[in-house]
Write an enzyme that holds these catalytic residues in place. Structure first.
Site, PDB file in Angstrom:
ATOM      1  CD  GLU A 109      -2.936  -1.189   0.405  1.00 51.99           C
ATOM      2  OE1 GLU A 109      -3.150  -0.163  -0.266  1.00 51.99           O
ATOM      3  OE2 GLU A 109      -3.614  -2.222   0.277  1.00 51.99           O
ATOM      4  CB  CYS A 150      -1.370   7.313   1.271  1.00 52.01           C
ATOM      5  SG  CYS A 150      -2.831   6.641   2.062  1.00 52.01           S
TER       6      CYS A 150
HETATM    7  P1  NAD Z   1       8.756   4.777   4.323  1.00 53.08           P
HETATM    8  O1  NAD Z   1       8.554   3.972   3.090  1.00 53.08           O
HETATM    9  O2  NAD Z   1       9.991   5.583   4.432  1.00 53.08           O
HETATM   10  O3  NAD Z   1       8.721   3.832   5.622  1.00 53.08           O
HETATM   11  C1  NAD Z   1       7.641   3.004   5.932  1.00 53.08           C
HETATM   12  C2  NAD Z   1       8.123   1.866   6.822  1.00 53.08           C
HETATM   13  O4  NAD Z   1       9.028   1.050   6.078  1.00 53.08           O
HETATM   14  C3  NAD Z   1       8.879   2.316   8.063  1.00 53.08           C
HETATM   15  O5  NAD Z   1       8.537   1.475   9.141  1.00 53.08           O
HETATM   16  C4  NAD Z   1      10.332   2.121   7.675  1.00 53.08           C
HETATM   17  O6  NAD Z   1      11.200   1.909   8.756  1.00 53.08           O
HETATM   18  C5  NAD Z   1      10.247   0.872   6.810  1.00 53.08           C
HETATM   19  N1  NAD Z   1      11.336   0.719   5.826  1.00 53.08           N
HETATM   20  C6  NAD Z   1      12.137   1.680   5.304  1.00 53.08           C
HETATM   21  N2  NAD Z   1      13.012   1.120   4.432  1.00 53.08           N
HETATM   22  C7  NAD Z   1      12.752  -0.216   4.399  1.00 53.08           C
HETATM   23  C8  NAD Z   1      13.292  -1.316   3.668  1.00 53.08           C
HETATM   24  N3  NAD Z   1      14.288  -1.173   2.807  1.00 53.08           N
HETATM   25  N4  NAD Z   1      12.760  -2.546   3.874  1.00 53.08           N
HETATM   26  C9  NAD Z   1      11.718  -2.717   4.732  1.00 53.08           C
HETATM   27  N5  NAD Z   1      11.180  -1.709   5.457  1.00 53.08           N
HETATM   28  C10 NAD Z   1      11.672  -0.471   5.283  1.00 53.08           C
HETATM   29  O7  NAD Z   1       7.447   5.686   4.459  1.00 53.08           O
HETATM   30  P2  NAD Z   1       7.096   6.786   5.539  1.00 53.08           P
HETATM   31  O8  NAD Z   1       7.798   8.053   5.198  1.00 53.08           O
HETATM   32  O9  NAD Z   1       7.245   6.216   6.888  1.00 53.08           O
HETATM   33  O10 NAD Z   1       5.524   6.963   5.250  1.00 53.08           O
HETATM   34  C11 NAD Z   1       5.037   7.764   4.240  1.00 53.08           C
HETATM   35  C12 NAD Z   1       4.654   6.969   3.014  1.00 53.08           C
HETATM   36  O11 NAD Z   1       3.645   6.003   3.324  1.00 53.08           O
HETATM   37  C13 NAD Z   1       4.026   7.869   1.950  1.00 53.08           C
HETATM   38  O12 NAD Z   1       4.539   7.519   0.701  1.00 53.08           O
HETATM   39  C14 NAD Z   1       2.543   7.544   2.047  1.00 53.08           C
HETATM   40  O13 NAD Z   1       1.805   7.808   0.870  1.00 53.08           O
HETATM   41  C15 NAD Z   1       2.594   6.080   2.366  1.00 53.08           C
HETATM   42  N6  NAD Z   1       1.320   5.613   2.945  1.00 53.08           N
HETATM   43  C16 NAD Z   1       0.514   4.810   2.176  1.00 53.08           C
HETATM   44  C17 NAD Z   1      -0.725   4.393   2.667  1.00 53.08           C
HETATM   45  C18 NAD Z   1      -1.638   3.517   1.833  1.00 53.08           C
HETATM   46  O14 NAD Z   1      -2.546   2.921   2.412  1.00 53.08           O
HETATM   47  N7  NAD Z   1      -1.454   3.426   0.527  1.00 53.08           N
HETATM   48  C19 NAD Z   1      -1.118   4.770   3.957  1.00 53.08           C
HETATM   49  C20 NAD Z   1      -0.261   5.573   4.715  1.00 53.08           C
HETATM   50  C21 NAD Z   1       0.959   5.986   4.196  1.00 53.08           C
END
Ligand code: NAD
Length: 477
Positions: free
Chosen positions: A247, A281
């Site tokens: 997501e 998001c």
């Molecule tokens: P992010 O992708 O930086 O991090 C999300 C999570 O992934 C964190 O827990 C982080 O520690 C972990 N992570 C980072 N690198 C990783 C890797 N290489 N392997 C596995 N895990 C890893 O995102 P963010 O800045 O925390 O959140 C914002 C993003 O989330 C935005 O792009 C937003 O649109 C998206 N989002 C999507 C939805 C949806 O339902 N589509 C809902 C909420 C947020």
């Protein structure tokens, strides 16, 4: 200073190396707590503990597992004050907004406590009159749930409850930006006597998530976060053919037609673009307006933004963004717009709280159609206005992004609404309200680079958290 730990086998753990990071309050950057990150050994311990718990947990009936969710709801209510305050402290949300998120998490739990009674399979006809054939839903194994911080409580609820009811054991990777909030679920697990290992919680940054994705014994990765990280996860997990649900981000269009109720459109555009400081998001980041009402919409929208209040009190419209680094990135993007000659409107007259918080003033940029940023998610209170002349042009502009998460249109013309719903490249299409607003039982997810086709939460989440097994029995003549 308070410390936040990893939760494995119903106990707190820190890595032997003692590795930790500091969690700061986005409102004033004061230090909140010291968070012990998981290293490779703790990741392995957590996955092993969940693997050991899987056999017994997966053999309970889904209805029995649903009863654990009912118990969790009671403890969530008992701890609601602490959970809501923690959410506000860690994410910079007002108490009112944290409470709204808490309610959304409870709704999700309520949906799933009964869903075990409806974990239906399907029966099939056969060309052989003696053959009886049916499908059943079976759990997948150890589920790694990786979440962001923007709506941290709801994000955990969306994944944790369906994963458990479907019979998986869970290793939850907390967001580094909302670590303590996740740790409440460990306390809750202990209080309701959830068998040890059914839920383990890991703290850490991206590296911890990566170790979980690569671990040989995690069979399902459910990830919510950025498209950039989602792509990396899909790549890593493909090697072992794990189930992956992604997501991801959005760059969501909000179309205002000439026949729209402009007051409603202005209200919904303001909420869609700026609530939660644009860190959704599903935030509206591209407002596409009919030429005939462009000036009027811009004037009314600007007037509305003028009065927005920044801060963390309940009467505030938006708080800070999550980290200082994110604030600096967004300021850099706004300057790039300015340098490229785009019209960056200074409409908000709000006073930024006089503290070292990660505040960004609601920002409106006028632009002609597509720019280098049409495929860049800002995840901040920044919105781009552009104008269209024909309805076809509006849809074409809205669809001109690699993302395809949500979209909204404001119109009183049922034909336009229906054409929009049919033609828009988005997993969620809303008419006459915001770009957000999905409910716990509705499928949510995106097209294009907004996801990989899975839908959470609601009934559709069953397709993420279970395997389908077909059973056929041949009767004797
Ligand atoms: P992010 O992708 O930086 O991090 C999300 C999570 O992934 C964190 O827990 C982080 O520690 C972990 N992570 C980072 N690198 C990783 C890797 N290489 N392997 C596995 N895990 C890893 O995102 P963010 O800045 O925390 O959140 C914002 C993003 O989330 C935005 O792009 C937003 O649109 C998206 N989002 C999507 C939805 C949806 O339902 N589509 C809902 C909420 C947020």
């Amino acid at each position: 200073m308070e410390s936040v730990y990893n939760w494995i086998g119903n106990r707190n753990h820190a890595a032997e190396s003692g590795d930790f990071f500091e969690k700061r309050n986005p409102h004033n950057n004061e230090l909140l707590w010291k968070v012990y990150s998981a290293d490779v050994n703790l990741v392995d311990d957590a996955v092993r503990s969940s693997l050991e718990a899987f056999y017994d947990w997966s053999r309970l009936t889904p209805i029995e597992r649903g009863c654990y969710i009912s118990e969790m709801i009671k403890v969530l209510f008992a701890k609601s004050e602490d959970i809501i305050s923690c959410n506000s402290l860690e994410t910079g949300k007002s108490r009112k907004n944290s409470f709204g998120e808490f309610k959304a998490a409870i709704q999700q739990a309520k949906f799933w406590e009964g869903e075990g009674m409806r974990l239906y399979g399907q029966s099939y006809t056969s060309e052989n009159s003696l053959k009886f054939s049916t499908s059943i839903r079976v759990p997948i194994g150890v589920a790694a749930l990786i979440v962001p911080a923007n709506t941290a409580l709801a994000n955990i609820a969306w994944k944790l409850f369906p994963a458990l009811v479907c019979g998986n054991t869970v290793v939850l990777k907390a967001s580094e930006n909302a670590p303590k909030l996740a740790s409440f679920f460990g306390e809750i697990a202990k209080e309701i006597n959830l068998p040890s290992g059914v839920l383990n919680i890991l703290q850490g940054e991206g590296k911890t998530g990566e170790l979980l994705v690569k671990h040989k014994d995690t069979r399902l990765i459910s990830f919510t976060g950025s498209t950039e990280v989602g792509k990396r996860i899909a790549y890593e997990a493909s090697n072992s053919l794990k189930r992956v649900s992604l997501e991801l981000g959005g760059k969501n269009p909000f179309i205002v037609c000439e026949d729209a109720n402009l007051k409603d459109a202005v209200d919904w555009a303001t909420l869609s673009a700026f609530s939660n400081a644009g860190q959704r998001c599903s935030a509206a980041s591209r407002i596409i307006i009919a030429d005939k009402v462009y000036d009027e919409f811009k004037r009314e929208f600007s007037n509305r933004i003028k009065s927005l209040k920044l801060g963390i009190d309940d009467d505030c419209d938006l708080g800070p963004v999550i980290t200082k680094r994110h604030q600096k990135n967004i300021e850099h993007i706004i300057n790039q717009f300015k340098n490229s000659g785009a019209n960056v409107l200074s409409v908000c007259e709000a006073v930024i709280p006089n503290i070292d918080g990660n505040y960004i003033l609601p920002t409106v940029i006028e632009e002609n159609g597509y720019s280098d940023f049409s495929d860049t998610e800002f995840f901040a209170p920044v919105v781009v206005l552009s104008r269209y002349r024909t309805f076809e042009e509006a849809i074409a502009l809205a669809n001109k992004s690699l993302y395809g998460l949500t979209a909204a249109i404001h119109t009183n013309d049922i034909n336009k609404a229906m054409h929009f719903a049919k033609e828009i490249n988005a997993g969620v299409a809303n008419v006459n309200f915001g770009t957000y607003g999905s409910e716990p039982h509705m499928p949510f997810g995106g097209l294009g680079i907004s996801g990989n086709g899975s839908r959470e939460p609601g009934t559709e989440a069953i397709n993420v958290y279970t395997e389908l097994k077909n059973i056929s029995i041949l009767m004797s003549k």
